[in-house]
Motif scaffolding. Structure first.
Motif, PDB file in Angstrom:
ATOM      1  N   ARG A   1      13.355  15.923  86.366  1.00  0.00           N
ATOM      2  CA  ARG A   1      14.244  16.495  85.355  1.00  0.00           C
ATOM      3  C   ARG A   1      13.576  17.662  84.634  1.00  0.00           C
ATOM      4  N   ALA A   2      12.300  17.523  84.291  1.00  0.00           N
ATOM      5  CA  ALA A   2      11.590  18.600  83.603  1.00  0.00           C
ATOM      6  C   ALA A   2      11.459  19.827  84.501  1.00  0.00           C
ATOM      7  N   LEU A   3      11.187  19.612  85.774  1.00  0.00           N
ATOM      8  CA  LEU A   3      11.035  20.738  86.689  1.00  0.00           C
ATOM      9  C   LEU A   3      12.368  21.447  86.908  1.00  0.00           C
ATOM     10  N   LEU A   4      13.449  20.698  87.034  1.00  0.00           N
ATOM     11  CA  LEU A   4      14.759  21.318  87.180  1.00  0.00           C
ATOM     12  C   LEU A   4      15.152  22.075  85.918  1.00  0.00           C
ATOM     13  N   PHE A   5      14.813  21.506  84.777  1.00  0.00           N
ATOM     14  CA  PHE A   5      15.048  22.186  83.496  1.00  0.00           C
ATOM     15  C   PHE A   5      14.366  23.548  83.505  1.00  0.00           C
ATOM     16  N   TRP A   6      13.109  23.585  83.909  1.00  0.00           N
ATOM     17  CA  TRP A   6      12.329  24.817  83.852  1.00  0.00           C
ATOM     18  C   TRP A   6      12.803  25.835  84.881  1.00  0.00           C
ATOM     19  N   THR A   7      13.043  25.381  86.104  1.00  0.00           N
ATOM     20  CA  THR A   7      13.397  26.324  87.168  1.00  0.00           C
ATOM     21  C   THR A   7      14.827  26.846  87.026  1.00  0.00           C
ATOM     22  N   ARG A   8      15.772  25.969  86.717  1.00  0.00           N
ATOM     23  CA  ARG A   8      17.164  26.410  86.600  1.00  0.00           C
ATOM     24  C   ARG A   8      17.353  27.370  85.428  1.00  0.00           C
ATOM     25  N   LEU A   9      16.766  27.026  84.284  1.00  0.00           N
ATOM     26  CA  LEU A   9      16.969  27.861  83.107  1.00  0.00           C
ATOM     27  C   LEU A   9      16.273  29.206  83.263  1.00  0.00           C
ATOM     28  N   HIS A  10      15.078  29.199  83.838  1.00  0.00           N
ATOM     29  CA  HIS A  10      14.400  30.474  84.053  1.00  0.00           C
ATOM     30  C   HIS A  10      15.154  31.326  85.075  1.00  0.00           C
ATOM     31  N   GLY A  11      15.788  30.682  86.034  1.00  0.00           N
ATOM     32  CA  GLY A  11      16.584  31.442  86.999  1.00  0.00           C
ATOM     33  C   GLY A  11      17.708  32.200  86.326  1.00  0.00           C
ATOM     34  N   ILE A  12      18.437  31.526  85.446  1.00  0.00           N
ATOM     35  CA  ILE A  12      19.537  32.184  84.733  1.00  0.00           C
ATOM     36  C   ILE A  12      19.012  33.253  83.789  1.00  0.00           C
ATOM     37  N   LEU A  13      17.944  32.913  83.048  1.00  0.00           N
ATOM     38  CA  LEU A  13      17.388  33.879  82.103  1.00  0.00           C
ATOM     39  C   LEU A  13      16.908  35.140  82.808  1.00  0.00           C
ATOM     40  N   SER A  14      16.215  34.977  83.924  1.00  0.00           N
ATOM     41  CA  SER A  14      15.706  36.140  84.648  1.00  0.00           C
ATOM     42  C   SER A  14      16.840  37.043  85.114  1.00  0.00           C
ATOM     43  N   LEU A  15      17.918  36.443  85.622  1.00  0.00           N
ATOM     44  CA  LEU A  15      19.067  37.237  86.059  1.00  0.00           C
ATOM     45  C   LEU A  15      19.747  37.924  84.880  1.00  0.00           C
ATOM     46  N   GLU A  16      19.881  37.191  83.778  1.00  0.00           N
ATOM     47  CA  GLU A  16      20.542  37.765  82.606  1.00  0.00           C
ATOM     48  C   GLU A  16      19.746  38.931  82.026  1.00  0.00           C
ATOM     49  N   LEU A  17      18.448  38.724  81.839  1.00  0.00           N
ATOM     50  CA  LEU A  17      17.632  39.759  81.212  1.00  0.00           C
ATOM     51  C   LEU A  17      17.468  40.989  82.104  1.00  0.00           C
ATOM     52  N   ALA A  18      17.577  40.791  83.412  1.00  0.00           N
ATOM     53  CA  ALA A  18      17.487  41.919  84.338  1.00  0.00           C
ATOM     54  C   ALA A  18      18.823  42.626  84.510  1.00  0.00           C
ATOM     55  N   GLY A  19      19.870  42.119  83.843  1.00  0.00           N
ATOM     56  CA  GLY A  19      21.163  42.774  83.876  1.00  0.00           C
ATOM     57  C   GLY A  19      22.024  42.460  85.081  1.00  0.00           C
ATOM     58  N   HIS A  20      21.682  41.390  85.811  1.00  0.00           N
ATOM     59  CA  HIS A  20      22.418  41.104  87.044  1.00  0.00           C
ATOM     60  C   HIS A  20      23.787  40.463  86.799  1.00  0.00           C
ATOM     61  N   PHE A  21      24.059  40.046  85.569  1.00  0.00           N
ATOM     62  CA  PHE A  21      25.392  39.523  85.259  1.00  0.00           C
ATOM     63  C   PHE A  21      26.328  40.625  84.766  1.00  0.00           C
ATOM     64  N   THR A  22      25.777  41.804  84.522  1.00  0.00           N
ATOM     65  CA  THR A  22      26.590  42.917  84.030  1.00  0.00           C
ATOM     66  C   THR A  22      27.691  43.255  85.036  1.00  0.00           C
ATOM     67  N   GLY A  23      28.890  43.353  84.544  1.00  0.00           N
ATOM     68  CA  GLY A  23      30.010  43.697  85.412  1.00  0.00           C
ATOM     69  C   GLY A  23      30.662  42.512  86.099  1.00  0.00           C
ATOM     70  N   MET A  24      30.103  41.304  85.908  1.00  0.00           N
ATOM     71  CA  MET A  24      30.684  40.126  86.545  1.00  0.00           C
ATOM     72  C   MET A  24      31.799  39.513  85.706  1.00  0.00           C
ATOM     73  N   GLY A  25      31.899  39.939  84.445  1.00  0.00           N
ATOM     74  CA  GLY A  25      32.970  39.451  83.591  1.00  0.00           C
ATOM     75  C   GLY A  25      32.785  38.030  83.101  1.00  0.00           C
ATOM     76  N   LEU A  26      31.535  37.560  83.050  1.00  0.00           N
ATOM     77  CA  LEU A  26      31.288  36.215  82.546  1.00  0.00           C
ATOM     78  C   LEU A  26      30.230  36.256  81.451  1.00  0.00           C
ATOM     79  N   ASP A  27      30.196  35.174  80.688  1.00  0.00           N
ATOM     80  CA  ASP A  27      29.245  35.064  79.590  1.00  0.00           C
ATOM     81  C   ASP A  27      28.055  34.243  80.065  1.00  0.00           C
ATOM     82  N   PRO A  28      26.867  34.844  80.202  1.00  0.00           N
ATOM     83  CA  PRO A  28      25.701  34.097  80.655  1.00  0.00           C
ATOM     84  C   PRO A  28      25.382  32.891  79.776  1.00  0.00           C
ATOM     85  N   ALA A  29      25.725  32.980  78.498  1.00  0.00           N
ATOM     86  CA  ALA A  29      25.460  31.859  77.598  1.00  0.00           C
ATOM     87  C   ALA A  29      26.236  30.620  78.031  1.00  0.00           C
ATOM     88  N   GLU A  30      27.466  30.806  78.524  1.00  0.00           N
ATOM     89  CA  GLU A  30      28.261  29.670  78.986  1.00  0.00           C
ATOM     90  C   GLU A  30      27.639  29.054  80.238  1.00  0.00           C
TER      91      GLU A  30
END
Length: 221
Positions: free
Chosen positions: A181-210
């Motif tokens: 559970r701890a490893l999935l917490f770390w890997t999944r959340l960092h995956g989303i954060l890395s994509l969000e901070l690099a701007g890869h959600f831009t133009g997708m029309g979704l809220d990364p926070a959701e």
């Protein structure tokens, strides 16, 4: 020289210059990434000679190490503060995201593309392990199940693997289910954060926070 634990004017001046050098370094990293960091360029900005600046940081790697150390300490303090309040994984996750969004370049320095040729010293690895302690503590079984993770979907194969490969957890006594559970917490959340901070959600029309919150709901018991 420091007398009876008090800093001399020379000590304070040195600390101020080191702090200013680090500020200039962060500006360079924001503009060109860590690979573009140049001590000579910083010296020029500060009106110093290159050799003069090297009295405060012996090399580019020395400066990078100091920046990485500061970043890890900052994150460790953030996670430790959240954990001290009896936080669950969701609270830890939100603390992580707030820290990352506050300074994306600081986040990418420690979780982004490695700097070519740079080797972090052992104490940096130790701080990184310390950060994982809070998720490991919080991921301990509580008698409930996290939807999408433990509710009929326990990955026995992964847990068996983690039981035999737990170096990343240092000496933490967490059972395999908590390791997972701890490893999935770390890997999944960092995956989303890395994509969000690099701007890869831009133009997708979704809220990364959701999307981030959805992962937390599936990870938190």
């Amino acid at each position: 020289m420091t007398v009876a634990g008090k800093k001399t004017p020379r000590d304070r001046y040195r600390a101020q210059l080191r702090a200013e050098i680090k500020e200039r370094a962060w500006e360079q990293i924001a503009a060109a990434g860590a690979t573009g960091l140049s001590l000579n360029a910083i010296a020029k900005q500060m009106g110093m000679s290159g050799p003069a600046l090297y009295r405060y940081f012996a090399s580019r790697d020395d400066l990078i190490t100091e920046l990485i150390r500061d970043a890890y300490h900052s994150l460790a303090d953030t996670i430790r503060t959240a954990a001290a309040s009896g936080a669950d994984l969701a609270v830890l996750g939100h603390a992580l995201r707030a820290w990352a969004l506050d300074d994306p370049q600081r986040y990418f320095l420690i979780y982004g593309t490695p700097v070519p040729g740079y080797q972090a010293p052992d104490d940096i690895t130790a701080i990184a392990s310390e950060i994982m302690e809070a998720p490991l503590n919080t991921a301990q079984p509580t008698g409930g199940s996290a939807p999408g993770v433990d509710a009929g979907h326990r990955d026995a194969r992964l847990e068996a693997h983690l039981a035999q490969h737990r170096q990343w957890a240092a000496d933490h006594p967490a059972p395999p289910a908590a390791l997972r559970r701890a490893l999935l917490f770390w890997t999944r959340l960092h995956g989303i954060l890395s994509l969000e901070l690099a701007g890869h959600f831009t133009g997708m029309g979704l809220d990364p926070a959701e999307l981030y919150d959805n992962e937390l709901r599936h990870l938190s018991p």
